[in-house]
Scaffold this motif. Structure first.
Motif, PDB file in Angstrom:
ATOM      1  N   SER A  62       0.826  -1.213   0.000  1.00 22.35           N
ATOM      2  CA  SER A  62       0.000   0.000   0.000  1.00 22.35           C
ATOM      3  C   SER A  62       0.859   1.263   0.000  1.00 22.35           C
ATOM      4  CB  SER A  62      -0.949   0.004   1.211  1.00 22.35           C
ATOM      5  OG  SER A  62      -1.952   0.986   1.058  1.00 22.35           O
ATOM      6  N   ASP A 155      -0.291   9.180   7.576  1.00 23.44           N
ATOM      7  CA  ASP A 155      -0.989   8.628   6.413  1.00 23.44           C
ATOM      8  C   ASP A 155      -1.051   7.115   6.607  1.00 23.44           C
ATOM      9  OD1 ASP A 155      -1.875   7.678   3.984  1.00 23.44           O
ATOM     10  OD2 ASP A 155      -0.667   9.047   2.788  1.00 23.44           O
ATOM     11  N   PRO A 156      -2.062   6.632   7.333  1.00 18.80           N
ATOM     12  CA  PRO A 156      -2.149   5.191   7.605  1.00 18.80           C
ATOM     13  C   PRO A 156      -2.114   4.383   6.312  1.00 18.80           C
ATOM     14  CG  PRO A 156      -3.752   6.404   8.914  1.00 18.80           C
ATOM     15  CD  PRO A 156      -3.200   7.370   7.920  1.00 18.80           C
ATOM     16  N   LEU A 159      -6.855   1.384   4.325  1.00 23.45           N
ATOM     17  CA  LEU A 159      -8.168   1.979   4.558  1.00 23.45           C
ATOM     18  C   LEU A 159      -9.072   0.997   5.299  1.00 23.45           C
ATOM     19  CD1 LEU A 159      -8.826   3.782   1.146  1.00 23.45           C
ATOM     20  CD2 LEU A 159      -7.949   4.755   3.276  1.00 23.45           C
ATOM     21  N   CYS A 163      -6.581  -0.461  11.005  1.00 28.07           N
ATOM     22  CA  CYS A 163      -5.334   0.259  10.731  1.00 28.07           C
ATOM     23  C   CYS A 163      -5.441   1.717  11.161  1.00 28.07           C
ATOM     24  CB  CYS A 163      -4.993   0.168   9.247  1.00 28.07           C
ATOM     25  SG  CYS A 163      -3.511   1.097   8.778  1.00 28.07           S
ATOM     26  N   GLN A 164      -6.553   2.359  10.828  1.00 27.24           N
ATOM     27  CA  GLN A 164      -6.738   3.764  11.176  1.00 27.24           C
ATOM     28  C   GLN A 164      -6.725   3.966  12.692  1.00 27.24           C
ATOM     29  OE1 GLN A 164      -7.165   6.358   8.898  1.00 27.24           O
ATOM     30  NE2 GLN A 164      -6.927   4.987   7.164  1.00 27.24           N
ATOM     31  N   CYS A 188      -3.764  12.263   6.309  1.00 28.69           N
ATOM     32  CA  CYS A 188      -4.111  12.063   4.903  1.00 28.69           C
ATOM     33  C   CYS A 188      -4.580  10.626   4.711  1.00 28.69           C
ATOM     34  CB  CYS A 188      -2.905  12.341   4.006  1.00 28.69           C
ATOM     35  SG  CYS A 188      -2.270  14.026   4.141  1.00 28.69           S
ATOM     36  N   THR A 189      -5.822  10.474   4.286  1.00 30.37           N
ATOM     37  CA  THR A 189      -6.358   9.130   4.092  1.00 30.37           C
ATOM     38  C   THR A 189      -7.628   9.205   3.253  1.00 30.37           C
ATOM     39  OG1 THR A 189      -6.891   7.056   5.231  1.00 30.37           O
ATOM     40  CG2 THR A 189      -7.750   9.079   6.207  1.00 30.37           C
ATOM     41  N   MET A 193     -13.069   7.274   5.217  1.00 30.03           N
ATOM     42  CA  MET A 193     -12.652   7.274   6.616  1.00 30.03           C
ATOM     43  C   MET A 193     -13.060   8.567   7.328  1.00 30.03           C
ATOM     44  SD  MET A 193     -10.970   4.411   7.279  1.00 30.03           S
ATOM     45  CE  MET A 193     -12.180   3.537   6.282  1.00 30.03           C
ATOM     46  N   PHE A 224      -9.220  10.487  -2.007  1.00 26.85           N
ATOM     47  CA  PHE A 224      -8.309  10.760  -0.905  1.00 26.85           C
ATOM     48  C   PHE A 224      -8.576  12.157  -0.361  1.00 26.85           C
ATOM     49  CE2 PHE A 224      -4.150  10.049   1.183  1.00 26.85           C
ATOM     50  CZ  PHE A 224      -4.215   8.676   1.336  1.00 26.85           C
TER      51      PHE A 224
END
Length: 240
Positions: A62, A155-156, A159, A163-164, A188-189, A193, A224
């Protein structure tokens, strides 16, 4: 039975395929050479202009690098108002880190804040600021980093709520203070989310969706967004 020496029975690559294969290996070798040169320079505290070109994206991990323009905008906002005492954490956003280094090396920025790059990809260990980071082990980091950062970008890599949430735990652990007045935060994601980012995870520090459009060097199919707990010259709060 046909002889193995019979050319008609041996698969042959077309001229175009051979040319494409040659180009692929040529580009791979060039990137490897560029990376080795960068590694050698970094060992000598390299102060030239850096590029993400030496770090090819691994989509399976990713990895989607920002465009240089986006990375520079983010880097400038991380440095806005910074002093020599400011501590900046860059979590899983190496392209923003590269532009931070470029800004500091350019002479345009006079302060020398302390920076750490928290990143899973050990290719970035060529930089002295590198700290290996795995979001699955959210706070298994050097103890001296706890509650010590004034500015954070995250910036994980995935998605997913898991993880977030774990990345947010890392951010909370790193932050010197968990209040909008004393923490400068950028996340940033993905667009999907949004409610998780602006409410549950970072709502307490005033994080909202901005109108800044994050661009990636090679494009990205997912919508994004840039979320932040401040407005600036580069973005305002998005209109709902």
């Amino acid at each position: 039975m046909a002889s193995i020496e019979d050319d008609d029975e041996i698969p042959q690559l077309s001229g175009d395929a051979l040319a494409a294969l040659k180009e692929f290996y040529g580009e791979r070798d060039a990137r490897q050479k560029q990376f080795e040169e960068l590694k050698g320079q970094a060992e000598d505290d390299f102060e030239g202009k850096l590029s993400m070109d030496a770090f090819t994206e691994d989509w399976n991990a990713s990895q989607f690098w920002y465009s240089d323009e986006t990375a520079m905008v983010l880097a400038r906002q991380l440095l806005e108002g910074a002093t020599d005492e400011t501590r900046i954490a860059v979590v899983s956003a190496p392209s923003a880190f590269i532009q931070l280094k470029n800004l500091l090396n350019s002479g345009e920025v006079k302060c020398r804040p302390q920076i750490k790059l928290l990143e899973f990809d050990e290719r970035f260990a060529v930089f002295k600021e590198f700290v290996r980071y795995d979001f699955e082990k959210a706070i298994q980091l050097p103890a001296e980093m706890k509650a010590s950062f004034d500015v954070i970008i995250c910036d994980p890599p995935f998605l997913s709520q898991d993880c977030q949430t774990k990345a947010a735990l890392t951010v909370r652990w790193l932050a010197k203070s968990w209040s909008q007045d004393s923490l400068r935060l950028i996340v940033c994601t993905g667009e999907r989310m949004e409610s998780l980012i602006t409410d549950k995870l970072y709502g307490k520090v005033g994080t909202k969706t901005t109108n800044y459009e994050i661009k990636h060097a090679k494009g990205l199919s997912n919508e994004f967004r840039c979320y932040a707990n401040f407005e600036c010259a580069s973005w305002k709060w998005a209109q709902s």
